[in-house]
Write a protein that holds these residues in place. Structure first.
Motif, PDB file in Angstrom:
ATOM      1  N   MET A 189      -3.197   2.074 -11.792  1.00  0.00           N
ATOM      2  CA  MET A 189      -2.695   1.159 -10.812  1.00  0.00           C
ATOM      3  C   MET A 189      -1.254   0.748 -11.003  1.00  0.00           C
ATOM      4  N   ASP A 190      -0.965   0.057 -12.313  1.00  0.00           N
ATOM      5  CA  ASP A 190      -0.062  -0.624 -12.631  1.00  0.00           C
ATOM      6  C   ASP A 190       1.252  -0.049 -12.728  1.00  0.00           C
ATOM      7  N   HIS A 191       1.093   1.273 -12.886  1.00  0.00           N
ATOM      8  CA  HIS A 191       2.302   2.080 -13.301  1.00  0.00           C
ATOM      9  C   HIS A 191       2.581   3.418 -12.149  1.00  0.00           C
ATOM     10  N   THR A 192       1.682   3.403 -11.425  1.00  0.00           N
ATOM     11  CA  THR A 192       1.964   4.490 -10.099  1.00  0.00           C
ATOM     12  C   THR A 192       2.361   3.834  -8.824  1.00  0.00           C
ATOM     13  N   HIS A 193       3.659   3.904  -8.681  1.00  0.00           N
ATOM     14  CA  HIS A 193       4.078   3.093  -7.413  1.00  0.00           C
ATOM     15  C   HIS A 193       4.527   3.829  -6.154  1.00  0.00           C
ATOM     16  N   THR A 194       3.600   4.775  -5.874  1.00  0.00           N
ATOM     17  CA  THR A 194       3.720   5.737  -4.776  1.00  0.00           C
ATOM     18  C   THR A 194       3.300   4.872  -3.559  1.00  0.00           C
ATOM     19  N   TRP A 195       3.477   5.387  -2.381  1.00  0.00           N
ATOM     20  CA  TRP A 195       2.944   4.695  -1.166  1.00  0.00           C
ATOM     21  C   TRP A 195       1.462   4.994  -1.155  1.00  0.00           C
ATOM     22  N   GLY A 196       0.969   6.069  -1.199  1.00  0.00           N
ATOM     23  CA  GLY A 196      -0.579   6.311  -1.265  1.00  0.00           C
ATOM     24  C   GLY A 196      -1.240   5.349  -2.216  1.00  0.00           C
ATOM     25  N   ARG A 197      -0.708   5.452  -3.413  1.00  0.00           N
ATOM     26  CA  ARG A 197      -1.608   4.520  -4.462  1.00  0.00           C
ATOM     27  C   ARG A 197      -1.464   2.901  -4.163  1.00  0.00           C
ATOM     28  N   THR A 198      -0.133   2.627  -3.718  1.00  0.00           N
ATOM     29  CA  THR A 198      -0.024   1.240  -3.322  1.00  0.00           C
ATOM     30  C   THR A 198      -0.704   0.667  -2.176  1.00  0.00           C
ATOM     31  N   TYR A 199      -0.871   1.429  -1.040  1.00  0.00           N
ATOM     32  CA  TYR A 199      -1.493   0.941   0.138  1.00  0.00           C
ATOM     33  C   TYR A 199      -3.115   1.291  -0.081  1.00  0.00           C
ATOM     34  N   TRP A 200      -3.211   2.629  -0.124  1.00  0.00           N
ATOM     35  CA  TRP A 200      -4.421   3.000  -0.141  1.00  0.00           C
ATOM     36  C   TRP A 200      -5.314   3.108  -1.433  1.00  0.00           C
ATOM     37  N   GLY A 201      -4.501   3.267  -2.593  1.00  0.00           N
ATOM     38  CA  GLY A 201      -5.179   3.042  -3.712  1.00  0.00           C
ATOM     39  C   GLY A 201      -5.430   1.569  -3.935  1.00  0.00           C
ATOM     40  N   GLY A 202      -4.884   0.626  -3.472  1.00  0.00           N
ATOM     41  CA  GLY A 202      -5.183  -0.873  -3.593  1.00  0.00           C
ATOM     42  C   GLY A 202      -6.419  -1.190  -2.796  1.00  0.00           C
ATOM     43  N   ALA A 203      -6.344  -0.542  -1.512  1.00  0.00           N
ATOM     44  CA  ALA A 203      -7.697  -0.578  -0.422  1.00  0.00           C
ATOM     45  C   ALA A 203      -8.871   0.024  -1.071  1.00  0.00           C
ATOM     46  N   LEU A 204      -8.524   1.294  -1.814  1.00  0.00           N
ATOM     47  CA  LEU A 204      -9.783   1.814  -2.793  1.00  0.00           C
ATOM     48  C   LEU A 204     -10.393   0.988  -3.907  1.00  0.00           C
ATOM     49  N   PHE A 205      -9.544   0.061  -4.487  1.00  0.00           N
ATOM     50  CA  PHE A 205      -9.707  -0.728  -5.663  1.00  0.00           C
ATOM     51  C   PHE A 205     -10.788  -1.929  -4.932  1.00  0.00           C
ATOM     52  N   CYS A 206     -10.179  -2.255  -3.802  1.00  0.00           N
ATOM     53  CA  CYS A 206     -10.910  -3.418  -2.927  1.00  0.00           C
ATOM     54  C   CYS A 206     -12.447  -2.831  -2.377  1.00  0.00           C
ATOM     55  N   PHE A 207     -12.599  -1.721  -2.065  1.00  0.00           N
ATOM     56  CA  PHE A 207     -13.553  -1.151  -1.315  1.00  0.00           C
ATOM     57  C   PHE A 207     -14.599  -0.768  -2.382  1.00  0.00           C
ATOM     58  N   VAL A 208     -14.304  -0.252  -3.693  1.00  0.00           N
ATOM     59  CA  VAL A 208     -15.122  -0.108  -4.745  1.00  0.00           C
ATOM     60  C   VAL A 208     -15.483  -1.077  -5.268  1.00  0.00           C
ATOM     61  N   ALA A 209     -14.718  -2.248  -5.381  1.00  0.00           N
ATOM     62  CA  ALA A 209     -15.095  -3.558  -6.101  1.00  0.00           C
ATOM     63  C   ALA A 209     -16.328  -4.211  -5.057  1.00  0.00           C
ATOM     64  N   ASP A 210     -15.829  -4.263  -3.608  1.00  0.00           N
ATOM     65  CA  ASP A 210     -16.787  -4.645  -2.754  1.00  0.00           C
ATOM     66  C   ASP A 210     -18.249  -4.167  -2.876  1.00  0.00           C
ATOM     67  N   VAL A 211     -18.330  -2.658  -3.029  1.00  0.00           N
ATOM     68  CA  VAL A 211     -19.629  -2.061  -3.073  1.00  0.00           C
ATOM     69  C   VAL A 211     -20.241  -2.617  -4.212  1.00  0.00           C
ATOM     70  N   GLU A 212     -19.598  -2.605  -5.525  1.00  0.00           N
ATOM     71  CA  GLU A 212     -19.973  -2.865  -6.838  1.00  0.00           C
ATOM     72  C   GLU A 212     -20.549  -4.430  -6.750  1.00  0.00           C
ATOM     73  N   ILE A 213     -19.894  -5.268  -6.450  1.00  0.00           N
ATOM     74  CA  ILE A 213     -20.119  -6.776  -6.319  1.00  0.00           C
ATOM     75  C   ILE A 213     -21.576  -6.739  -5.430  1.00  0.00           C
ATOM     76  N   ARG A 214     -21.730  -6.218  -4.275  1.00  0.00           N
ATOM     77  CA  ARG A 214     -22.729  -6.258  -3.490  1.00  0.00           C
ATOM     78  C   ARG A 214     -24.024  -5.544  -4.254  1.00  0.00           C
ATOM     79  N   LYS A 215     -23.882  -4.516  -5.113  1.00  0.00           N
ATOM     80  CA  LYS A 215     -25.134  -3.836  -5.887  1.00  0.00           C
ATOM     81  C   LYS A 215     -25.475  -4.907  -7.014  1.00  0.00           C
TER      82      LYS A 215
END
Ligand SMILES: [Zn+2]
Length: 337
Positions: A189-215
């Protein structure tokens, strides 16, 4: 434009008791400014000069809806005072938003002169920009977390404020989340500054973290608690923080180490996420352009909790002690130049 003084009705946001009032109109060089009050925060809305299909009332209602969605998600509006500048441009639709941390918070957003009320009623962009106010400014290589939170939180905030449906959000995420997966040559994440990884990669990070915190917390806590914890500790856009510090404070609010651990794993390497398994476990089955939500899926409760209204979540009292600790921690963090 009409410049008569007007007072609008009070909008009450469920149990949050956040009030929003259009206080007054003033005129300066053809501009119209009014003030929205959201809880204890003031939003100065300036409509720059230019003929528009939308009335002042419709534009202010749009700003108010976005502000209410964000205040519903965070339990309060993220900054005490915001300057919101609406800039009329040619054409139709909400075009381009930018959010800045200076002067306590500034959003500039362009709206086509031919834009109709139904277009702003379905708009996501202003809510996205306002979510940016709720997280501290971090170093440039972490821009993905700023965009990721805005992309992931925006629909949830609107669902919690009863402005969109859960089905719509899950259908959008099933369609768009794959854009955030690592591609060939990804370096984390800190070295791949494409549009997909910035917007949706960041959202994916949040989504995966959200599910894991809840589990890990048996669905008692989620990313929303972490983000509220960071904001309650003073981490809004007007402050420069270390990302690791923000994650530590977010983790403390959920009683887990999910954000810190996931960041350590994702920052320098492409992290594999099996989205198909996640949709299945959460009970989200794609059907053409929409989805069917299954209540018999193993993590159906987690899916429901992600979008459940904030009023049903007991967070405020539990987060308070964290906020006291975090206030000290944030004072020690390095400001960005
Ligand atoms: Zn953004």
């Amino acid at each position: 434009m009409l410049l008569n003084r007007r007072t609008f009705a009070i909008a009450v946001l469920g149990l949050c008791t956040l009030l929003s009032i259009v206080r007054n109109f003033t005129s300066q060089a053809g501009q119209v400014t009014s003030t929205l009050l959201i809880g204890g925060s003031k939003i100065d809305v300036t409509i720059e000069s230019g003929e528009m299909e939308l009335s002042q009332t419709e534009l202010l209602h749009w700003a108010q809806s976005a502000a209410e969605a964000v205040a519903t998600y965070y339990g309060r509006y993220p900054v005490p005072r915001l300057q919101l500048r609406i800039i009329p441009v040619g054409g139709s639709g909400v075009r381009h938003g930018q959010t800045f941390g200076y002067d306590g918070g500034l959003i500039k957003i362009r709206v086509g002169k031919q834009t109709e009320a139904r277009e702003v009623a379905n708009d996501w962009m202003l809510t996205h920009e306002m979510v940016h106010l709720s997280f501290p400014s971090v170093a440039d290589e972490h821009h993905w977390i700023e965009e990721g939170i805005a992309v992931y939180v925006e629909p949830i905030a609107r669902i919690q404020a009863k402005q969109m449906s859960g089905e719509q959000m899950w259908a959008d995420l099933v369609r768009d989340m794959p854009k955030g997966l690592p591609q060939e040559g990804d370096e984390g994440m800190d070295h791949t500054h494409t549009w997909g990884r910035t917007y949706w990669g960041g959202a994916l990070f949040c989504f995966v973290a959200d599910v894991e915190i809840r589990k890990q917390t048996h669905n008692r806590k989620g990313l929303q608690d972490a983000l509220r914890g960071i904001l309650d500790a003073g981490g809004n856009i007007t402050h420069d923080w270390e990302l690791t510090e923000a994650f530590k404070i977010g983790d403390r609010a959920t009683g887990t180490t999910v954000l810190s651990e996931q960041y350590a794993k994702w920052k320098d390497k492409p992290a594999h996420v099996d989205l198909a398994s996640m949709w299945k476990e959460l009970g989200i089955a794609a059907e053409g352009k929409s989805v069917r939500l299954r209540e018999d899926a193993p993590l159906a409760g987690v899916r429901l909790a992600i979008t459940a209204p904030a009023a049903s979540k007991k967070t405020d009292l539990e987060i308070s002690p964290t906020a006291v600790f975090a206030g000290r921690a944030s004072a020690a963090s390095r400001p960005r130049s």
